[in-house]
Design a protein around this motif. Structure first.
Motif, short mmCIF file in Angstrom:
data_model
loop_
_atom_site.label_atom_id
_atom_site.label_comp_id
_atom_site.label_asym_id
_atom_site.label_seq_id
_atom_site.Cartn_x
_atom_site.Cartn_y
_atom_site.Cartn_z
N UNK A 7 0.80 -1.12 0.14
CA UNK A 7 0.08 -0.05 0.04
C UNK A 7 0.99 1.06 -0.05
N UNK A 8 0.75 2.26 -1.10
CA UNK A 8 1.43 3.46 -0.88
C UNK A 8 1.31 4.34 0.43
N UNK A 9 2.35 4.81 0.79
CA UNK A 9 2.08 5.77 1.70
C UNK A 9 1.73 7.11 1.43
N UNK A 10 0.94 7.61 2.10
CA UNK A 10 0.35 9.11 2.03
C UNK A 10 0.26 9.74 3.11
N UNK A 11 1.00 11.17 3.00
CA UNK A 11 0.99 11.91 3.87
C UNK A 11 -0.33 12.58 4.68
N UNK A 12 -0.47 12.57 5.86
CA UNK A 12 -1.88 13.36 6.43
C UNK A 12 -1.28 14.92 6.70
N UNK A 13 -0.20 15.43 6.41
CA UNK A 13 0.22 16.69 6.57
C UNK A 13 -0.28 17.52 5.44
N UNK A 14 -0.60 18.80 5.35
CA UNK A 14 -1.02 19.53 4.30
C UNK A 14 -0.60 20.93 4.73
N UNK A 15 -0.32 21.76 3.56
CA UNK A 15 0.04 23.20 3.60
C UNK A 15 -0.81 23.62 2.51
N UNK A 16 -1.61 24.67 2.81
CA UNK A 16 -2.33 25.51 1.80
C UNK A 16 -2.13 27.12 1.71
N UNK A 17 -1.83 27.52 0.67
CA UNK A 17 -1.17 29.03 0.71
C UNK A 17 -2.38 29.78 -0.09
N UNK A 18 -2.61 31.29 0.38
CA UNK A 18 -3.67 31.80 -0.21
C UNK A 18 -3.09 33.49 0.19
N UNK A 19 -3.55 34.40 -0.41
CA UNK A 19 -3.60 35.56 -0.24
C UNK A 19 -4.79 36.21 0.44
N UNK A 20 -4.48 36.81 1.58
CA UNK A 20 -5.73 37.31 2.09
C UNK A 20 -5.01 38.86 2.59
N UNK A 21 -5.71 40.00 2.16
CA UNK A 21 -5.38 41.17 2.14
C UNK A 21 -3.87 41.55 1.80
N UNK A 22 -3.19 42.00 2.42
CA UNK A 22 -1.57 42.18 2.08
C UNK A 22 -0.84 41.35 2.69
N UNK A 23 -1.55 39.95 2.95
CA UNK A 23 -0.57 38.97 3.53
C UNK A 23 -0.78 37.62 3.03
N UNK A 24 0.15 36.90 2.78
CA UNK A 24 0.06 35.41 2.43
C UNK A 24 0.15 34.58 3.53
N UNK A 25 -1.08 33.89 3.48
CA UNK A 25 -1.54 33.11 4.52
C UNK A 25 -1.09 31.64 4.27
N UNK A 26 -0.43 31.02 5.14
CA UNK A 26 -0.17 29.69 4.83
C UNK A 26 -0.57 28.81 6.05
N UNK A 27 -1.78 27.97 5.52
CA UNK A 27 -2.12 27.10 6.77
C UNK A 27 -1.62 25.54 6.71
N UNK A 28 -1.25 25.22 7.85
CA UNK A 28 -0.36 23.93 7.98
C UNK A 28 -1.29 23.12 8.71
N UNK A 29 -1.44 21.76 8.49
CA UNK A 29 -2.33 21.02 9.49
C UNK A 29 -1.89 19.32 9.22
N UNK A 30 -1.84 18.70 10.38
CA UNK A 30 -1.71 17.36 10.27
C UNK A 30 -0.09 17.21 11.18
#
Length: 126
Positions: A1-24
């Motif tokens: 069975x292949x390994x899959x990470x349960x960690x995620x990083x999502x990047x988006x711009x909000x106002x004048x900031x880059x918002x990086x959301x990390x989970x897992x």
């Protein structure tokens, strides 16, 4: 069975900031996730990067290394890196035991980090 990470990083711009959301859970297998976000922060060159760690359930030394590299990168280019919680007790322990917690700007919530209000240390957010 292949390994899959349960960690995620999502990047988006909000106002004048880059918002990086990390989970897992972040260990050596996920060591490339945050550096990819730092590359995007460099490309966009926004004045602030907000790293939301409220969903991180585990972090090891490779995660700490990525955080420290991100901090250096942001400071070197004159941009701010703000960590957002609430931080998981495991993350707090990692940052406290390694004595780096006080070297980061930390906001209690994403709204606080983006709202421009004072952070707990008294400095202005975005």
């Amino acid at each position: 069975m292949p390994w899959r990470s349960q960690a995620h990083v999502h990047v988006r711009q909000e106002q004048d900031a880059l918002v990086v959301t990390a989970s897992g859970d972040f260990d050596a297998d996920e060591q490339d996730l945050l550096p990819a976000a730092w590359n995007e922060a460099d490309e966009r060159a926004l004045p602030v990067t907000v790293l939301d760690l409220s969903g991180v359930t585990f972090a090891d030394s490779s995660f700490l290394d990525a955080l420290l590299r991100g901090r250096v990168l942001h400071h070197r280019t004159g941009r701010r890196l703000v960590l957002v919680g609430p931080l998981n007790p495991r993350v707090i322990t990692l940052l406290t035991v390694t004595q780096v917690l006080e070297h980061f700007d930390i906001a209690d919530s994403l709204a606080q980090a983006l709202g421009g209000g004072p952070l707990p240390d008294g400095t202005a957010a975005v």
